[in-house]
Motif scaffolding. Structure first.
Motif, PDB file in Angstrom:
ATOM      1  N   GLU A   1      31.330  84.704  55.097  1.00 12.68           N
ATOM      2  CA  GLU A   1      30.350  83.947  55.871  1.00 12.68           C
ATOM      3  C   GLU A   1      30.558  82.435  55.810  1.00 12.68           C
ATOM      4  OE1 GLU A   1      26.414  85.034  54.834  1.00 12.68           O
ATOM      5  OE2 GLU A   1      26.620  87.119  55.488  1.00 12.68           O
ATOM      6  N   THR A   2      31.360  81.967  54.850  1.00 11.44           N
ATOM      7  CA  THR A   2      31.540  80.513  54.704  1.00 11.44           C
ATOM      8  C   THR A   2      32.971  80.048  54.976  1.00 11.44           C
ATOM      9  OG1 THR A   2      31.958  80.764  52.325  1.00 11.44           O
ATOM     10  CG2 THR A   2      29.695  80.328  53.020  1.00 11.44           C
ATOM     11  N   LEU A   3      33.944  80.949  54.876  1.00 12.61           N
ATOM     12  CA  LEU A   3      35.346  80.567  55.018  1.00 12.61           C
ATOM     13  C   LEU A   3      35.657  80.197  56.472  1.00 12.61           C
ATOM     14  CD1 LEU A   3      38.003  80.372  53.377  1.00 12.61           C
ATOM     15  CD2 LEU A   3      38.526  82.695  54.157  1.00 12.61           C
ATOM     16  N   THR A   4      36.128  78.957  56.690  1.00 11.20           N
ATOM     17  CA  THR A   4      36.436  78.492  58.045  1.00 11.20           C
ATOM     18  C   THR A   4      37.865  77.981  58.192  1.00 11.20           C
ATOM     19  OG1 THR A   4      35.594  76.270  57.535  1.00 11.20           O
ATOM     20  CG2 THR A   4      34.040  77.849  58.514  1.00 11.20           C
TER      21      THR A   4
ATOM     22  N   PHE B   1      31.908  75.331  37.674  1.00  9.98           N
ATOM     23  CA  PHE B   1      32.126  74.749  38.998  1.00  9.98           C
ATOM     24  C   PHE B   1      32.329  75.778  40.107  1.00  9.98           C
ATOM     25  CE2 PHE B   1      34.035  71.630  35.951  1.00  9.98           C
ATOM     26  CZ  PHE B   1      33.059  70.650  36.098  1.00  9.98           C
ATOM     27  N   GLY B   2      32.393  77.065  39.747  1.00 13.45           N
ATOM     28  CA  GLY B   2      32.668  78.084  40.755  1.00 13.45           C
ATOM     29  C   GLY B   2      31.697  78.075  41.914  1.00 13.45           C
ATOM     30  N   CYS B   3      30.429  77.840  41.628  1.00 13.60           N
ATOM     31  CA  CYS B   3      29.425  77.876  42.699  1.00 13.60           C
ATOM     32  C   CYS B   3      29.534  76.681  43.633  1.00 13.60           C
ATOM     33  CB  CYS B   3      28.022  77.953  42.099  1.00 13.60           C
ATOM     34  SG  CYS B   3      27.589  76.556  41.048  1.00 13.60           S
ATOM     35  N   TYR B   4      30.262  75.621  43.210  1.00  8.42           N
ATOM     36  CA  TYR B   4      30.432  74.437  44.047  1.00  8.42           C
ATOM     37  C   TYR B   4      31.779  74.431  44.780  1.00  8.42           C
ATOM     38  CZ  TYR B   4      26.632  72.689  41.118  1.00  8.42           C
ATOM     39  OH  TYR B   4      25.446  72.539  40.454  1.00  8.42           O
ATOM     40  N   THR B   5      32.639  75.374  44.457  1.00 13.96           N
ATOM     41  CA  THR B   5      33.989  75.361  45.019  1.00 13.96           C
ATOM     42  C   THR B   5      33.961  75.591  46.523  1.00 13.96           C
ATOM     43  OG1 THR B   5      34.868  76.229  42.941  1.00 13.96           O
ATOM     44  CG2 THR B   5      36.274  76.400  44.872  1.00 13.96           C
ATOM     45  N   ARG B   6      34.641  74.721  47.243  1.00 18.07           N
ATOM     46  CA  ARG B   6      34.733  74.853  48.694  1.00 18.07           C
ATOM     47  C   ARG B   6      36.171  75.062  49.158  1.00 18.07           C
ATOM     48  NH1 ARG B   6      30.378  75.289  47.391  1.00 18.07           N
ATOM     49  NH2 ARG B   6      28.463  74.303  48.141  1.00 18.07           N
ATOM     50  N   SER B   7      37.116  74.567  48.369  1.00 16.44           N
ATOM     51  CA  SER B   7      38.521  74.708  48.750  1.00 16.44           C
ATOM     52  C   SER B   7      39.310  75.263  47.583  1.00 16.44           C
ATOM     53  CB  SER B   7      39.087  73.328  49.160  1.00 16.44           C
ATOM     54  OG  SER B   7      40.447  73.420  49.497  1.00 16.44           O
TER      55      SER B   7
ATOM     56  N   VAL C   1      31.283  79.582  47.417  1.00 16.56           N
ATOM     57  CA  VAL C   1      31.111  79.673  48.867  1.00 16.56           C
ATOM     58  C   VAL C   1      32.289  78.929  49.499  1.00 16.56           C
ATOM     59  CG1 VAL C   1      28.645  80.039  49.070  1.00 16.56           C
ATOM     60  CG2 VAL C   1      29.476  77.747  48.661  1.00 16.56           C
ATOM     61  N   LEU C   2      33.465  79.534  49.395  1.00 21.01           N
ATOM     62  CA  LEU C   2      34.699  78.893  49.846  1.00 21.01           C
ATOM     63  C   LEU C   2      34.670  78.594  51.337  1.00 21.01           C
ATOM     64  CD1 LEU C   2      37.482  80.897  47.965  1.00 21.01           C
ATOM     65  CD2 LEU C   2      36.582  78.631  47.432  1.00 21.01           C
ATOM     66  N   GLN C   3      35.129  77.401  51.680  1.00 21.48           N
ATOM     67  CA  GLN C   3      35.272  77.017  53.074  1.00 21.48           C
ATOM     68  C   GLN C   3      36.741  76.929  53.474  1.00 21.48           C
ATOM     69  OE1 GLN C   3      33.158  73.328  53.401  1.00 21.48           O
ATOM     70  NE2 GLN C   3      31.156  74.264  53.156  1.00 21.48           N
ATOM     71  N   SER C   4      37.598  76.640  52.500  1.00 19.90           N
ATOM     72  CA  SER C   4      39.022  76.467  52.785  1.00 19.90           C
ATOM     73  C   SER C   4      39.855  77.230  51.763  1.00 19.90           C
ATOM     74  CB  SER C   4      39.387  74.974  52.751  1.00 19.90           C
ATOM     75  OG  SER C   4      40.775  74.784  52.921  1.00 19.90           O
ATOM     76  N   LEU C   5      40.881  77.936  52.239  1.00 20.88           N
ATOM     77  CA  LEU C   5      41.730  78.730  51.362  1.00 20.88           C
ATOM     78  C   LEU C   5      43.190  78.560  51.776  1.00 20.88           C
ATOM     79  CD1 LEU C   5      41.870  80.791  49.055  1.00 20.88           C
ATOM     80  CD2 LEU C   5      41.547  82.602  50.762  1.00 20.88           C
ATOM     81  N   ILE C   6      44.039  78.151  50.818  1.00 23.04           N
ATOM     82  CA  ILE C   6      45.473  77.981  51.042  1.00 23.04           C
ATOM     83  C   ILE C   6      46.206  79.020  50.212  1.00 23.04           C
ATOM     84  CG2 ILE C   6      47.438  76.418  50.859  1.00 23.04           C
ATOM     85  CD1 ILE C   6      45.475  74.085  51.039  1.00 23.04           C
ATOM     86  N   ILE C   7      47.031  79.829  50.865  1.00 19.91           N
ATOM     87  CA  ILE C   7      47.750  80.903  50.192  1.00 19.91           C
ATOM     88  C   ILE C   7      49.242  80.588  50.236  1.00 19.91           C
ATOM     89  CG2 ILE C   7      48.264  83.361  50.177  1.00 19.91           C
ATOM     90  CD1 ILE C   7      45.263  82.300  52.082  1.00 19.91           C
TER      91      ILE C   7
ATOM     92  N   ARG D   1      35.193  83.958  61.975  1.00 16.08           N
ATOM     93  CA  ARG D   1      34.555  82.650  61.915  1.00 16.08           C
ATOM     94  C   ARG D   1      35.553  81.508  61.709  1.00 16.08           C
ATOM     95  NH1 ARG D   1      28.933  83.006  60.376  1.00 16.08           N
ATOM     96  NH2 ARG D   1      28.297  85.175  60.024  1.00 16.08           N
ATOM     97  N   ILE D   2      36.841  81.803  61.665  1.00 15.88           N
ATOM     98  CA  ILE D   2      37.844  80.802  61.337  1.00 15.88           C
ATOM     99  C   ILE D   2      37.909  79.691  62.389  1.00 15.88           C
ATOM    100  CG2 ILE D   2      40.317  80.402  60.989  1.00 15.88           C
ATOM    101  CD1 ILE D   2      38.963  81.755  58.668  1.00 15.88           C
ATOM    102  N   ARG D   3      37.899  78.440  61.894  1.00 19.43           N
ATOM    103  CA  ARG D   3      38.052  77.268  62.763  1.00 19.43           C
ATOM    104  C   ARG D   3      39.461  76.679  62.684  1.00 19.43           C
ATOM    105  NH1 ARG D   3      34.352  74.264  64.910  1.00 19.43           N
ATOM    106  NH2 ARG D   3      35.358  72.323  64.238  1.00 19.43           N
ATOM    107  N   HIS D   4      40.075  76.770  61.517  1.00 23.24           N
ATOM    108  CA  HIS D   4      41.411  76.202  61.324  1.00 23.24           C
ATOM    109  C   HIS D   4      42.326  77.278  60.739  1.00 23.24           C
ATOM    110  CE1 HIS D   4      39.427  72.334  61.906  1.00 23.24           C
ATOM    111  NE2 HIS D   4      38.546  72.724  61.000  1.00 23.24           N
ATOM    112  N   PHE D   5      43.351  77.645  61.495  1.00 24.22           N
ATOM    113  CA  PHE D   5      44.282  78.685  61.057  1.00 24.22           C
ATOM    114  C   PHE D   5      45.697  78.144  61.106  1.00 24.22           C
ATOM    115  CE2 PHE D   5      47.086  82.309  61.472  1.00 24.22           C
ATOM    116  CZ  PHE D   5      46.560  83.225  60.566  1.00 24.22           C
ATOM    117  N   SER D   6      46.461  78.346  60.005  1.00 20.42           N
ATOM    118  CA  SER D   6      47.797  77.768  59.920  1.00 20.42           C
ATOM    119  C   SER D   6      48.766  78.711  59.230  1.00 20.42           C
ATOM    120  CB  SER D   6      47.736  76.432  59.157  1.00 20.42           C
ATOM    121  OG  SER D   6      49.031  75.920  58.918  1.00 20.42           O
ATOM    122  N   ILE D   7      49.946  78.846  59.821  1.00 21.43           N
ATOM    123  CA  ILE D   7      51.067  79.555  59.191  1.00 21.43           C
ATOM    124  C   ILE D   7      52.247  78.597  59.181  1.00 21.43           C
ATOM    125  CG2 ILE D   7      52.701  81.461  59.383  1.00 21.43           C
ATOM    126  CD1 ILE D   7      50.533  83.124  60.642  1.00 21.43           C
ATOM    127  N   THR D   8      52.717  78.236  57.982  1.00 21.09           N
ATOM    128  CA  THR D   8      53.783  77.249  57.846  1.00 21.09           C
ATOM    129  C   THR D   8      54.906  77.798  56.990  1.00 21.09           C
ATOM    130  OG1 THR D   8      52.141  75.454  57.973  1.00 21.09           O
ATOM    131  CG2 THR D   8      54.316  74.884  57.121  1.00 21.09           C
TER     132      THR D   8
END
Length: 505
Positions: A119-122, A18-24, A92-98, A152-159
């Motif tokens: 190129e894909t992370l937003t 599933f790695g190639c399909y992972t977006r988040s 091709v990750l689009q979303s990443l939560i750390i 290229r970031i569209r959504h940035f969050s620090i919580t």
């Protein structure tokens, strides 16, 4: 220990499949440790009970992978070079939560993963992280796209995170490189859509610098969330002149495109409300404003009334306003409601909950209900029996209400009588919260009688916290009222009558 393939086959298999399909991807700190060992996994504790990888395949074939260990007493290491570059090399990750990333070693691994998906992370979110200078500079370098000259970031969050203790200093001119780098870097992004700094101990100097840079940026920001900080005085140096003055350059696009502004819980005072009034003038498309949990008092709300009047004449007027727990009195709220009732384009949603207003506000509320308001929260304002009686008498025609919260008002039986009238007049009503109102058990028969003849769309009537004994007869009485197989009337749970009622504000 025998490091055979079967010991980590679940992780290996899922990543390969599933790695190639992972977006988040959500990474806990234990997954961000950079080691040079050759093994994929090294378990250093015998208390690991279950390691799992869950892949969620959505209709659009995007996969959301969650890596978790179902035990808190563990230490495990994943080889950065293999896990991040091999197992997820085709993602091709689009979303990443750390989450809980704080060490330099973890930051290095995280930076590599970001660079790999540049190129894909937003969407990028940090939770419970310690943002030291090294952290901020590393992430900014990893996000920088040389072909664009920005990120290229569209959504940035620090919580619930914190900048390094040297990052927030008591003088604006002494702001550290951490703060300057982060704000400057983010504001240069051309695609930034939402920006969130929540519960992160930020002060007025950070807020002032952020506001200044956003005014001068051109990214088309739509959502700004600064809730849960301490921004008292952050707009004190605002130029209160016209938009043509230097603080409000006509070419500034960022705040002109802003639609949602959340300033909840920032210790803002009445003078801050006055400053905010002028800042809001460069947000012509603002639809939602939340300034709850700020002690702005009546003087603060009066400062904003003229702004509400002004924006109501625009093509995109304010639609949602939250003023919960703002130390407002009956006089201030009556003035606000009278103004809102006269607007050419009234609000769709209003919350004035948890302000001690008393029953005297009921007449103004009844008049306001006659507007096109759809969502209203008046929980915990001290209406009492007399307030509900006045509200019931004030309802004259058809209402547009969809959702209303009248909880924690000690209305007794008058609450049920008001609800009966309300349900008869609001055919679009979907949800009601009438919990914790000291309603006696006979209230249930009044509500059920109205439900039987009602032709509305009610899906939920919450009666939790009202002090009557749990009886099988009550369950039978409401059993016929269901929506998609779920009960519409939510009764007090067994034993609720034994719990002391606390209606103090």
């Amino acid at each position: 220990m025998n490091h055979s393939t079967c010991e980590y086959s679940m992780l290996y298999h899922h990543c390969q499949q599933f790695g190639c399909y992972t977006r988040s991807l959500r990474l806990q700190n234990v997954l961000c440790v950079d080691e040079t060992c050759n093994q994929v996994l090294i378990f250093q504790s015998k208390e690991v009970t279950n390691l799992s990888v869950r892949a969620y395949v959505h209709a659009n074939h995007h996969v959301y992978m969650s890596f978790s260990v179902l035990c808190m007493h563990f230490v495990y290491i994943i080889s950065d070079s293999y896990f991040m570059q091999q197992l997820l090399k085709n993602s091709v990750l689009q979303s990443l939560i750390i989450v809980w990333v704080r060490s330099k070693r973890q930051v290095n691994s995280l930076s590599k993963l970001i660079s790999q998906n540049l190129e894909t992370l937003t969407s990028l979110e940090f939770r419970h992280c310690k943002l030291c200078a090294f952290f901020v500079h590393s992430i900014c370098r990893a996000l920088y796209d040389t072909s664009l000259g920005t990120h290229r970031i569209r959504h940035f969050s620090i919580t619930a995170s914190s900048l390094n203790e040297n990052s927030i200093i008591s003088h604006e001119s002494s702001l550290s490189s951490v703060t300057l780098k982060l704000i400057s870097f983010l504001s240069t992004g051309r695609s930034l859509h939402s920006l969130k700094f929540s519960d992160s101990h930020l002060d007025q100097f950070f807020g002032r610098l952020l506001f200044r840079d956003l005014v001068e940026a051109s990214c088309g920001l739509s959502i700004l969330d600064l809730s849960g900080n301490n921004l008292t005085g952050w707009l004190s140096k605002i130029n209160r002149g016209s938009p043509s003055d230097s603080l409000f350059p006509l070419q500034a696009k960022t705040l002109q495109s802003l639609r949602f502004l959340n300033l909840r819980g920032n210790n803002l005072r009445k003078v801050d409300a006055e400053d905010l009034r002028y800042a809001l003038l460069i947000m012509p498309n603002l639809e939602s404003l939340d300034i709850s949990d700020n002690p702005i008092e009546d003087d603060g709300i009066r400062s904003l009334i003229s702004y509400f009047n002004q924006v109501s004449e625009k093509s995109h007027p304010l639609a949602k306003l939250n003023l919960e727990n703002c130390d407002l009195s009956c006089d201030g709220v009556i003035a606000l409601l009278d103004m809102l009732s006269k607007l050419r384009k009234p609000l769709n949603s209003l919350s004035i909950a948890d302000n001690v207003l008393g029953s005297q506000v009921a007449s103004a509320l009844a008049k306001f209900l006659d507007t096109s308001i759809q969502v209203l929260n008046i929980g915990g304002i001290g209406l009492g029996s007399s307030g509900f009686r006045a509200l019931e008498a004030g309802i004259q025609g058809e209402l547009k209400l969809v959702n209303i919260d009248i909880s924690k008002n000690r209305g007794g039986l008058e609450t049920a009588k008001f609800l009966s009238k309300l349900m008869s007049c609001a055919s679009e009503l979907v949800e009601v919260n009438a919990g914790y109102n000291l309603m006696p058990s006979e209230s249930l028969s009044i509500i059920c009688s109205t439900l039987k003849v009602s032709k509305g769309h009610l899906q939920r009537v919450d009666l939790m916290g009202n002090n009557w004994d749990h009886q099988p007869a009550h369950v039978h009485m409401v059993a016929e009222f269901q929506h998609k197989g779920q009960p519409i009337v939510i009764l007090p749970s067994p034993g609720a009558a034994d719990v002391p009622y606390d209606g103090d504000p």
